[in-house]
Design a protein around this motif. Structure first.
Motif, mmCIF file in Angstrom:
data_model
loop_
_atom_site.group_PDB
_atom_site.id
_atom_site.type_symbol
_atom_site.label_atom_id
_atom_site.label_comp_id
_atom_site.label_asym_id
_atom_site.label_seq_id
_atom_site.Cartn_x
_atom_site.Cartn_y
_atom_site.Cartn_z
ATOM 1 N N TRP A 191 0.800 -1.224 0.000
ATOM 2 C CA TRP A 191 0.000 0.000 0.000
ATOM 3 C C TRP A 191 0.840 1.285 0.000
ATOM 4 O O TRP A 191 0.407 2.336 0.472
ATOM 5 C CB TRP A 191 -0.993 0.017 1.199
ATOM 6 C CG TRP A 191 -1.515 -1.345 1.553
ATOM 7 C CD1 TRP A 191 -1.771 -2.358 0.671
ATOM 8 C CD2 TRP A 191 -1.838 -1.863 2.851
ATOM 9 N NE1 TRP A 191 -2.234 -3.468 1.356
ATOM 10 C CE2 TRP A 191 -2.286 -3.197 2.688
ATOM 11 C CE3 TRP A 191 -1.805 -1.317 4.133
ATOM 12 C CZ2 TRP A 191 -2.679 -3.994 3.757
ATOM 13 C CZ3 TRP A 191 -2.201 -2.119 5.201
ATOM 14 C CH2 TRP A 191 -2.628 -3.436 5.007
ATOM 15 N N GLY A 249 5.366 4.274 9.848
ATOM 16 C CA GLY A 249 4.029 4.494 10.362
ATOM 17 C C GLY A 249 3.885 4.166 11.849
ATOM 18 O O GLY A 249 3.210 4.885 12.592
ATOM 19 N N SER A 250 4.525 3.084 12.281
ATOM 20 C CA SER A 250 4.409 2.698 13.697
ATOM 21 C C SER A 250 4.911 3.837 14.590
ATOM 22 O O SER A 250 4.310 4.134 15.634
ATOM 23 C CB SER A 250 5.232 1.439 13.978
ATOM 24 O OG SER A 250 4.886 0.424 13.091
ATOM 25 N N TYR A 258 -5.230 -2.373 13.257
ATOM 26 C CA TYR A 258 -3.775 -2.522 13.132
ATOM 27 C C TYR A 258 -3.176 -1.124 13.035
ATOM 28 O O TYR A 258 -3.572 -0.331 12.181
ATOM 29 C CB TYR A 258 -3.403 -3.336 11.886
ATOM 30 C CG TYR A 258 -1.908 -3.461 11.732
ATOM 31 C CD1 TYR A 258 -1.170 -4.254 12.613
ATOM 32 C CD2 TYR A 258 -1.214 -2.744 10.752
ATOM 33 C CE1 TYR A 258 0.207 -4.346 12.518
ATOM 34 C CE2 TYR A 258 0.163 -2.830 10.642
ATOM 35 C CZ TYR A 258 0.866 -3.638 11.524
ATOM 36 O OH TYR A 258 2.232 -3.711 11.433
ATOM 37 N N HIS A 259 -2.218 -0.846 13.946
ATOM 38 C CA HIS A 259 -1.604 0.479 13.938
ATOM 39 C C HIS A 259 -0.081 0.406 13.914
ATOM 40 O O HIS A 259 0.575 1.418 14.133
ATOM 41 C CB HIS A 259 -2.077 1.284 15.152
ATOM 42 C CG HIS A 259 -3.552 1.569 15.141
ATOM 43 N ND1 HIS A 259 -4.135 2.477 14.282
ATOM 44 C CD2 HIS A 259 -4.572 1.034 15.863
ATOM 45 C CE1 HIS A 259 -5.448 2.519 14.478
ATOM 46 N NE2 HIS A 259 -5.741 1.642 15.432
ATOM 47 N N GLY A 260 0.479 -0.796 13.689
ATOM 48 C CA GLY A 260 1.934 -0.903 13.623
ATOM 49 C C GLY A 260 2.468 -1.845 14.679
ATOM 50 O O GLY A 260 1.702 -2.452 15.444
ATOM 51 N N ASP A 279 -5.611 7.446 12.095
ATOM 52 C CA ASP A 279 -4.454 6.756 11.529
ATOM 53 C C ASP A 279 -4.731 6.557 10.034
ATOM 54 O O ASP A 279 -5.384 5.602 9.626
ATOM 55 C CB ASP A 279 -4.245 5.414 12.240
ATOM 56 C CG ASP A 279 -3.114 4.596 11.615
ATOM 57 O OD1 ASP A 279 -2.604 5.016 10.560
ATOM 58 O OD2 ASP A 279 -2.765 3.539 12.172
ATOM 59 N N ILE A 288 -2.413 6.155 7.778
ATOM 60 C CA ILE A 288 -1.175 5.640 7.178
ATOM 61 C C ILE A 288 -1.471 4.799 5.940
ATOM 62 O O ILE A 288 -0.812 4.941 4.913
ATOM 63 C CB ILE A 288 -0.371 4.868 8.244
ATOM 64 C CG1 ILE A 288 0.196 5.871 9.251
ATOM 65 C CG2 ILE A 288 0.738 4.016 7.625
ATOM 66 C CD1 ILE A 288 0.564 5.304 10.585
ATOM 67 N N ALA A 289 -2.479 3.943 6.031
ATOM 68 C CA ALA A 289 -2.803 3.078 4.884
ATOM 69 C C ALA A 289 -3.856 3.700 3.975
ATOM 70 O O ALA A 289 -3.821 3.504 2.767
ATOM 71 C CB ALA A 289 -3.280 1.720 5.386
ATOM 72 N N LYS A 326 3.395 5.651 4.343
ATOM 73 C CA LYS A 326 3.224 4.928 3.073
ATOM 74 C C LYS A 326 3.214 5.850 1.848
ATOM 75 O O LYS A 326 4.261 6.186 1.326
ATOM 76 C CB LYS A 326 1.972 4.054 3.143
ATOM 77 C CG LYS A 326 2.096 2.970 4.236
ATOM 78 C CD LYS A 326 1.077 1.907 4.091
ATOM 79 C CE LYS A 326 1.095 0.904 5.236
ATOM 80 N NZ LYS A 326 1.890 -0.281 5.001
HETATM 81 C C1 PLP Z 1 -3.229 1.643 9.525
HETATM 82 C C2 PLP Z 1 -1.766 1.407 9.738
HETATM 83 N N1 PLP Z 1 -1.126 2.031 10.735
HETATM 84 C C3 PLP Z 1 0.171 1.877 10.960
HETATM 85 C C4 PLP Z 1 0.921 1.025 10.178
HETATM 86 C C5 PLP Z 1 2.383 0.828 10.465
HETATM 87 O O1 PLP Z 1 3.168 1.439 9.502
HETATM 88 P P1 PLP Z 1 4.684 0.959 9.286
HETATM 89 O O2 PLP Z 1 4.611 -0.428 8.726
HETATM 90 O O3 PLP Z 1 5.245 1.954 8.323
HETATM 91 O O4 PLP Z 1 5.356 0.994 10.616
HETATM 92 C C6 PLP Z 1 0.316 0.351 9.123
HETATM 93 C C7 PLP Z 1 1.084 -0.565 8.272
HETATM 94 O O5 PLP Z 1 0.565 -1.309 7.465
HETATM 95 C C8 PLP Z 1 -1.079 0.530 8.897
HETATM 96 O O6 PLP Z 1 -1.724 -0.120 7.921
#
Ligand code: PLP
Length: 459
Positions: A56, A115-116, A150-152, A256, A258-259, A285
């Motif tokens: 993604w 992202g994490s 899911y947030h990392g 969040d 990120i995705a 991302k």
């Molecule tokens: C919604 C969401 N938050 C956070 C993350 C974590 O990002 P990273 O893999 O860059 O640490 C992801 C990764 O897929 C995600 O989908």
């Protein structure tokens, strides 16, 4: 030194490379040599469509001339400088650009490398904010997150996860999180409309925020689509209702994105689908179109103000003591600026024909009995598999979804395997013809699975 042959690479890969989220006992190497547009070229000699945009990320596809030129130009000027007490000119310009683009007054930008970390930063900002704001509530240290979220993978982000196998082994190390079941648009029917499904979930959130009044620092959500949950989509209105509940209980809202942000869902931000303005927003991302590791946590002036030292309180240090070596990387900033140039040149308009074709092809697939709950938002589409007798357990390498992903790979499409569903999230720049190729292969894999099950040859 002579270049290693493919067998040698495979052996080193199996022996030394511990891959992310991959069961290593039966790891099947897949080595990528180069890539162009939506196509990966493997060391094994195959051309594969990158139907998950390298998880993604690759918003503009691979080897995009504008982004690679920007990185080349930047590396000649300034490859790196710290964000501690200084910053690259290109990063300053990126911060201003993000501030102008973001919804509401999210005009303060803290950069990180993944992202994490962006999520971790949002968590720390929220907790420290409640200690230092004008009406302090230092007991607010818990978070509300959603089931299957899911947030990392850093410890704070792991705590927020709603997927048991991701957080359970680490429970002794994790901060306190209250999880609430999210609304799932799949349960919307004629007799159970979106408002009712959203309303039930909002009632659950309202109860929890009431029960934990003055303990919860923030609610965190993946707006509209929980990608890692198996592209779990929320019904329209839920996000708006959540914002209203956060206001009612005086709790911060962390989006969040990120995705789902920066074009994946067809708009600049997933929050834009419901006109929602969060207090903190995490981006990653697509931020650099996938060309360099960078993430960002955006905050409002109200949060920022709580971190300002003042001569009136000389004994009180309110600084945010957090940072990463590569925060605000100039190379990543240059890639991000090139991505936003594409956005300014109408990227989200240009992708509409391909997004529409994705929807048409999904609709055609959904005419099959085996395909249930088709769903799409922008350039992400998914469906569940209903194949009676098929194994859909997560750990099984022969689960139906994994077998289908293997079939797609043989036919020239790389999908991230899931046990009981298929999703595609190709680069935003995928052409209509490439969408057709992708969906032809996906459709064929459904047909093969159906036939094999009928003949008893699939587990
Ligand atoms: C919604 C969401 N938050 C956070 C993350 C974590 O990002 P990273 O893999 O860059 O640490 C992801 C990764 O897929 C995600 O989908």
């Amino acid at each position: 030194m002579t270049e290693p042959q493919i067998d040698q690479l495979h052996e080193w890969d199996r022996r030394h490379y511990w891959h992310s989220f991959s069961p290593m006992a039966d790891y099947e190497p897949l080595v990528i040599e180069r890539a162009e547009g939506v196509w990966l070229h493997t060391a094994e000699g195959q051309k594969l469509m990158d139907a998950a945009s390298s998880m993604w990320c690759m918003a503009l596809g691979h080897n995009h001339p504008r982004v690679t030129a920007a990185i080349h130009a930047q590396v000649d000027r300034l490859a790196h400088c710290t964000s501690l007490g200084m910053g690259a000119d290109v990063t300053v310009r990126l911060a201003k650009r993000l501030a102008d683009l973001a919804p509401g007054d999210l005009e303060k930008v803290f950069f990180s490398s993944d992202g994490s970390s962006a999520v971790e930063i949002a968590m720390k900002l929220a907790v420290q904010y409640w200690r230092q704001c004008d009406d302090p509530k230092p007991a607010r240290t818990k978070f509300l997150s959603f089931g299957h979220a899911y947030h990392g993978d850093t410890l704070g982000a792991t705590a927020l996860s709603g997927i048991g196998r991701y957080y359970e082994p680490f429970e002794p190390l994790l901060c306190e999180v209250v999880r609430v079941a999210p609304p799932d648009a799949r349960s919307v029917t004629d007799t159970n409309p979106a408002e009712a499904v959203a309303g039930e979930a909002l009632a659950r959130v309202d109860r929890v925020l009431g029960d934990f009044a003055d303990e919860i620092a923030a609610v965190i959500i993946e707006p509209r689509v929980q990608m890692a949950a198996g592209v779990l989509m929320h019904p329209e209105g839920f996000l708006r209702g959540l914002r209203a509940l956060c206001d009612k209980h005086g709790v911060l809202l962390i989006a969040d994105e990120i995705a789902v942000g920066l074009g994946r869902c067809g708009k600049k931000f997933a929050c834009d689908h419901e006109g929602v303005r969060p207090d903190l927003m995490c981006l990653g991302k697509h931020l650099t179109a996938g060309y360099a590791p960078m993430a960002a946590t955006l905050a409002t002036p109200a949060i920022w103000d709580a971190f300002l030292n003042s001569p009136d309180r000389p004994q009180e240090d309110r600084t945010f003591y957090h940072g990463h070596t590569f925060s605000g990387s100039p190379l990543a900033s240059a890639a991000a600026m090139a991505f936003f140039d594409e956005v300014d040149d109408g990227l989200l308009e240009k992708i509409k024909p391909a997004v529409d074709r994705l929807g048409e092809r999904l609709g055609r697939l959904a005419e099959r009995d085996a395909v249930v709950h088709p769903r799409q938002l922008g350039m992400v589409a998914a469906f569940d598999l209903e194949l009676p007798g098929a194994d859909s357990s997560f750990a099984d390498p022969n689960s139906i979804g994994r077998q289908m992903a293997r079939h797609c790979r043989e036919r020239g499409v790389w999908l991230r395997p899931r046990p009981d569903m298929i999703y595609v999230a190709p680069p935003l720049t995928t052409s209509v013809e490439e969408i057709d190729f992708l969906m032809d292969v996906v459709e064929e894999s459904v047909e093969v699975a159906q036939e094999a099950l009928a003949g008893g040859s699939l587990s």
